[in-house]
Design an enzyme around this catalytic site. Structure first.
Site: not given
Length: 599
Positions: A291, A311, A380, A452
Site C-alpha cells: 500500500k 480518485r 494494479f 468498500r
C-alpha cells in the site's frame, strides 16, 4: 477513437459550471450519443402511490434544507434513506440533479469560486420561502461563470442577491453547502439507496450505474424518469472516469488472509510477477499489494489520446506529461487502467505524501516540476482493454489483461501464496521500505467501483499517540449541544507547554461525546458559551492516525493525517503524553517513542 472529456471533470481551477448532464446510450465502445431527458412529468409507474405535483409547482429550497436537517438529526440509516426518498419523489426532472447534489452536501457545478470571506456578511433573511431548487442552481451557475476583472465583486453581488431571498433556515443551509461544512450523513451510499427507493428499482442497479457514470445526479435523473431501463443505458466509457474500487480495513494480515483464503502478494516496487503461476492458481481468492502513500489515478487511453483522473474524478492530465508518455507507449489501442502515482527518493523510499500531492496539485511550470519531482507510475488493475470491458471479471483475469499490455516496470509484481507467514514477511518488507502496508485482494471478485466491500482489504500498522486536549468546539447538526471537535497537542519538554497538532471529531460515539462534554466543561478556563472552549491541558486521549505531514498552519510545523479518537486515558497524567519530538520523528520516518511515549 475519441476520448470523452466532460466539463464536470475539469480541474478545480479550470472548471466552468457544467450543463445538466444527460444519460447516454452506447453506439460504439468509448463513444456516447447524448439522450435528452423529458422536460416535465414522470413515468406513472415511478410515481405510483405518490401525490402528483400541480402543473409548474416546483420544490422550494426550504424543503431541501428541511430534509437535510432531518437527515442530520437522524442517527438511523434507514430513517435517512426514507427522508431522502420522500424528497426525491417530489422533484421534477430538471430539479433532480441539483437537488441530489445539495442533499449530498455538494454543488452540481462543484466549484463556483466562493470562499468563507464572501459568506461573512449575509443580508437580513427573507420572511417567507420563495426560492426554488432550480433558481438556486441557476444562481450558482451565474456565480460560477464570472471571470476576469471585477468578477470577485460581481460574485459577491450575486451571492448577496441570492441570500437576500433566503429565509434564516435557508441561509444556514446555503452557508453549510458553500463552505463544505454540511455534515448531514447523506453519504453516497445512503443517497444511492434513497434513489433506489424513490424510483422503485434495486439498489444494485443504482450502484452499478453510479460506478459507470461517476456521479449521482445523472443516475438519479435516469432512475426517476426511466427506471431500470434508464439505468442500464450507462456503460463504461473510455474518457469518462469511473469511481475507484475502495478497500475495507482488516486488523492484521492473518485476519485478511483468513477472510479471502489463498492470496497473491503484490510488491509495488520490487520483485517480479508470474502471470502463468497466477492463472494456474485454481481457487485463489486474493492478492496482496504494498500500500503506497501516493495518489490514486485512473488512466484512459484511446488511440493517441490519454486522460489521467484522480480518485475524485478530476482531470490532471496536463500536470503529468511523463505519465501521459508512459501510457502512450503501451501496445494497446484503448484502455482504462487503475494505478498509483508516487514521488520516490533516489534510494527508492517514498517522499512524504505532501511531496506527491504537491506535484499533482501544481499547475504552474509543469516542466520544471517534472524535473524536480518526477513521478513513478505503478498499475494494479485493468478495467477495459481494446474494446473489452473487464469490470465484471475476477481479479486474476483483470491482472492477466493488464500483464498482456504493460511492462513489468509499470506493473504490480505478484506472487501467489496461501501462507500467512509469507504474506506477513512481504508486509514487513513493505514497511521496511517506507510504505504504508499492504492490500489483500480477492482474485475472483469483480471490480466494484465506489464500494468498500470484502473484495479488497487494507492492512497497515496503526500509529497511535497519547495527546492532550487543549480546547474543544461545540458540535452542530446531530451533535448540537455536545462538545465535539477536539484540539490536540503534544508535550514540549523544552517549554513545559504543549504544541497543537490539529483537530478531530472522528471516532466519538454518543456515549463518549456525552462523557467528554461533561468532563471538558469541568476543565473549561473561559466562557463555555463560545464556539471554541479553552480547557486546562489535563485530559489525555489516545489518538490513531495515518501519518504526520508538514503544516505551516500549526506552530510545531507538523500535523496529524486522519486522526481519530481511540479512547480517553484518565489513568495518565499530561506529563506522560507523547512529545513533539516523537511526532517529528514519525514524520521523518524514524519513530522513536521510547521514554517519550507512554506505554
Amino acid at each position: 477513437m475519441e476520448l470523452v472529456l466532460e466539463q464536470g471533470h475539469q480541474l478545480a481551477e479550470q472548471r466552468q459550471p457544467a450543463p445538466p448532464a444527460a444519460a447516454a446510450t452506447s453506439t460504439h465502445p468509448g463513444l456516447l450519443t447524448p439522450a435528452t431527458y423529458p422536460s416535465a412529468g414522470r413515468s406513472a409507474s415511478i410515481r405510483a402511490g405518490c401525490p402528483a405535483l400541480p402543473q409548474n409547482d416546483r420544490v422550494l429550497l426550504d424543503e431541501i434544507a428541511g430534509t437535510s436537517a432531518a437527515v442530520a438529526a437522524s442517527p438511523a440509516r434507514l430513517a435517512k434513506v426514507e427522508r431522502l426518498a420522500a424528497c426525491l419523489r417530489r422533484l421534477e426532472p430538471g430539479e433532480v440533479h441539483p437537488a441530489v447534489a445539495f442533499l449530498s452536501g455538494e454543488l452540481r457545478q462543484r466549484q463556483i469560486g466562493v470562499g468563507w470571506a464572501a459568506l461573512r456578511d449575509a443580508p437580513d433573511p427573507a420572511a417567507a420561502s420563495t426560492l426554488t431548487v432550480a433558481e438556486v442552481d441557476a444562481a450558482f451557475e451565474r456565480i460560477g461563470r464570472q471571470a476576469g476583472p471585477g468578477s470577485q465583486a460581481e460574485r459577491r453581488r450575486l451571492l448577496h442577491e441570492l441570500f437576500g431571498r433566503a429565509t434564516a433556515a435557508e441561509q444556514r443551509f446555503l452557508v453549510g453547502l458553500l463552505s463544505g461544512e454540511l455534515r448531514q450523513g447523506a453519504l453516497e451510499g445512503v443517497m444511492a439507496e434513497a434513489i433506489a427507493k424513490a424510483a422503485g428499482v434495486p439498489s444494485a442497479e443504482v450502484r452499478r450505474a453510479v460506478m459507470l457514470r461517476g456521479a449521482l445526479g445523472p443516475v438519479a435523473e435516469a432512475a426517476l424518469s426511466r427506471g431500470v431501463p434508464g439505468l442500464r443505458e450507462f456503460h463504461l466509457q473510455v474518457g469518462r472516469p469511473l469511481q475507484p474500487m475502495l478497500a475495507s480495513t482488516a486488523p492484521s494480515i492473518e485476519a485478511a488472509m483468513q477472510r479471502v483464503g489463498e492470496a497473491a502478494v503484490e510488491w509495488k516496487l520490487d520483485g517480479t510477477s508470474d502471470p502463468k503461476r497466477e492463472t494456474a492458481a485454481r481457487g485463489g481468492q486474493a492478492a496482496v499489494e504494498w500500500k503506497l502513500d501516493g495518489v490514486r489515478v485512473q488512466l484512459h487511453k484511446a488511440g493517441d489520446e490519454v486522460r489521467v483522473f484522480t480518485r475524485t474524478l478530476d482531470d490532471v492530465t496536463a500536470r503529468v506529461p511523463e505519465v501521459v508518455e508512459m501510457v502512450l507507449a503501451l501496445p494497446v489501442r484503448s484502455a482504462v487502467l487503475d494505478g498509483e502515482l508516487i514521488a520516490l527518493q533516489p534510494d527508492g523510499r517514498p517522499h512524504p505524501f505532501q511531496v506527491t500531492a504537491g506535484r499533482l496539485g501544481s499547475k504552474l511550470d509543469v516542466e520544471r516540476q517534472r524535473l524536480a519531482v518526477p513521478l513513478t507510475l505503478y498499475l494494479f488493475d485493468a478495467l477495459h482493454v481494446d474494446g473489452e470491458d473487464l469490470i465484471d471479471r475476477g481479479g486474476v483475469e483483470r491482472h492477466a489483461a493488464l500483464a498482456a499490455v504493460t511492462p513489468t516496470t509499470l506493473r504490480v509484481p505478484r506472487t501467489v501464496t496461501g501462507d500467512p507467514a509469507a504474506a506477513a514477511a512481504f508486509l514487513g518488507d513493505a514497511l521496511a521500505r517506507g510504505h504504508e502496508g499492504v492490500l489483500v485482494k480477492s482474485l475472483t471478485a469483480p471490480y466494484e467501483a465506489g464500494r468498500r466491500g470484502t473484495g479488497w482489504l487494507k492492512v497497515k500498522p496503526v500509529h497511535t499517540l497519547d495527546l492532550v486536549v487543549l480546547a474543544v468546539e461545540w458540535g452542530h447538526g446531530r451533535r448540537k449541544g455536545w462538545l465535539s471537535n477536539l484540539h490536540l497537542g503534544a508535550r514540549d519538554p523544552e517549554t513545559g507547554g504543549y504544541v497543537m497538532l490539529g483537530k478531530t471529531f472522528k471516532g466519538l460515539t454518543d456515549k463518549l461525546l456525552a462523557w467528554q462534554t461533561e468532563r471538558l466543561l469541568e476543565l473549561a478556563v473561559g466562557p463555555a458559551d463560545q464556539w471554541v472552549v479553552q480547557v486546562r491541558p489535563e485530559l489525555v486521549v489516545e489518538v490513531a492516525f495515518d501519518g504526520v505531514q508538514a503544516s505551516p498552519r500549526y506552530p510545531g510545523g507538523v500535523a496529524l493525517r486522519f486522526a481519530r479518537v481511540l479512547r480517553y486515558r484518565p489513568d495518565k497524567r499530561p506529563e506522560e503524553a507523547d512529545t513533539i519530538g516523537a511526532v517529528r520523528a514519525i514524520h521523518a520516518g524514524t519513530p522513536q517513542r521510547g521514554g517519550d511515549a507512554a506505554g
